[in-house]
Design an enzyme around this catalytic site. Structure first.
Site, PDB file in Angstrom:
ATOM      1  N   TYR A   1      49.210  45.474  49.321  1.00 20.64           N
ATOM      2  CA  TYR A   1      47.719  44.609  48.362  1.00 20.64           C
ATOM      3  C   TYR A   1      48.761  44.632  47.296  1.00 20.64           C
ATOM      4  O   TYR A   1      48.816  45.422  46.132  1.00 20.64           O
ATOM      5  CB  TYR A   1      46.524  44.532  48.309  1.00 20.64           C
TER       6      TYR A   1
ATOM      7  N   GLY B   1      35.074  33.522  53.100  1.00 21.75           N
ATOM      8  CA  GLY B   1      34.968  32.537  54.332  1.00 21.75           C
ATOM      9  C   GLY B   1      36.887  31.665  54.972  1.00 21.75           C
ATOM     10  O   GLY B   1      37.486  32.477  54.733  1.00 21.75           O
TER      11      GLY B   1
END
Length: 301
Positions: A69, A221
């Site tokens: 990350y 999503g």
């Protein structure tokens, strides 16, 4: 009661092995930029540090991160280390290994089992820890995870890792892992607008085995690594209006309503959004509202 006064404790508590965590945690990916990896604009350092400190202030004691990350300027692990070390005694930091990016940010080949120790040691170095609380093995299309998970089980026996989890798995991979060592959590992509029968089955199996199910991209999503979606179904919008909250908060609440063994790790680089995310853990959806949301999910499939 306002969002500012709601803490992560309101979401309830679940254990990762012997480590209790509140059910709403924090995903660290968005601390590095406006989108994951090199896809967005790098974050403002002080703003990200403030988010981490605010999270702890709000009772968040579960942070999900990874050495891969990072954006062109920011590393999630370095930010966590700088903001929170020396770490609170109840803070559980969960990381993951398997995928790898080189110093230019390019993805490399999936790690071999004998390379996973290096991944674990890199997380230890960046976080300034002598052991990792939980390490997830992130599957990358491997047919079997036995060798990789077995390598991590050896590092657990050596004391470098306290607990193990898996990510991106099908039911058969979870079965493989459980035959090797205890599994305390499963991280799979799971969202209201992304129905997937395989992940529904993994969710069910986790409940049967007392394993925490930890969805990622539950708020993003379909947008995934590009950030939170702005495409909300009418059912999400209507339930959000009924509660006087944002659609993202409804997505988090719906996630937590999928079972008492489910955790949420919404990511953000903004303190105001963090406050809203934590407050979502206190939302209680009615049976009718859940049916409406589930109906919309079925139609999305």
């Amino acid at each position: 009661m306002t969002s500012e006064t709601i803490t992560a404790e309101a979401s309830g508590t679940l254990r990762l092995g012997d480590l209790p965590v509140h059910r709403v945690g924090l995903g660290a990916m968005r601390l590095t930029g406006s989108a994951a990896f090199h896809l967005g604009t790098p974050s403002v350092r002080e703003r990200s540090l403030a988010v981490l400190r605010k999270a702890v202030e709000l009772g968040v004691n579960h942070i999900d991160t990874a050495a891969f990350y990072f954006s062109s300027l920011r590393s999630a692990n370095e930010l966590i280390n700088t903001a929170l070390s020396p770490y609170p005694g109840d803070l559980v930091i969960v990381t993951k290994v398997g995928p790898h990016r080189d110093e230019r940010g390019e993805w490399t080949a999936a790690a071999r089992p004998d390379e996973l120790r290096g991944h674990v040691e890199e997380n230890l170095r960046q976080l300034g820890r002598d052991h990792l609380d939980v390490v997830n093995y992130r599957r990358q299309n491997q047919d079997s995870i036995a060798e990789h998970f077995g390598a991590l089980a050896e590092l657990r026996e050596a004391g470098l890792i306290r607990h193990l989890g898996v990510s991106g798995v099908e039911p058969r991979h979870l079965t493989e892992a459980l035959e090797i060592a205890p599994v305390v959590c499963v991280q799979n992509r799971y969202a209201l607008d992304r129905p997937e029968p395989v992940d529904d089955e993994v969710l069910r199996l986790c409940g049967e085995h007392g394993i925490a199910f930890v969805p990622f991209y539950a708020v993003a999503g379909a947008a995934g690594q590009h950030g939170a979606t702005t495409a909300h179904d009418d059912a999400v919008l209507s339930v959000a209006r009924e509660h006087g909250v944002s659609p993202a908060q409804i997505r988090i609440a719906w996630t937590l309503h999928q079972g008492p063994h489910v955790l949420a790790i919404p990511g953000t680089g903004d303190s105001a959004h963090l406050v809203q995310n934590v407050a979502a853990g206190a939302l209680r959806l009615t049976g009718e509202q859940l049916a409406r949301l589930d109906g919309a999910r079925s139609q999305a499939g």
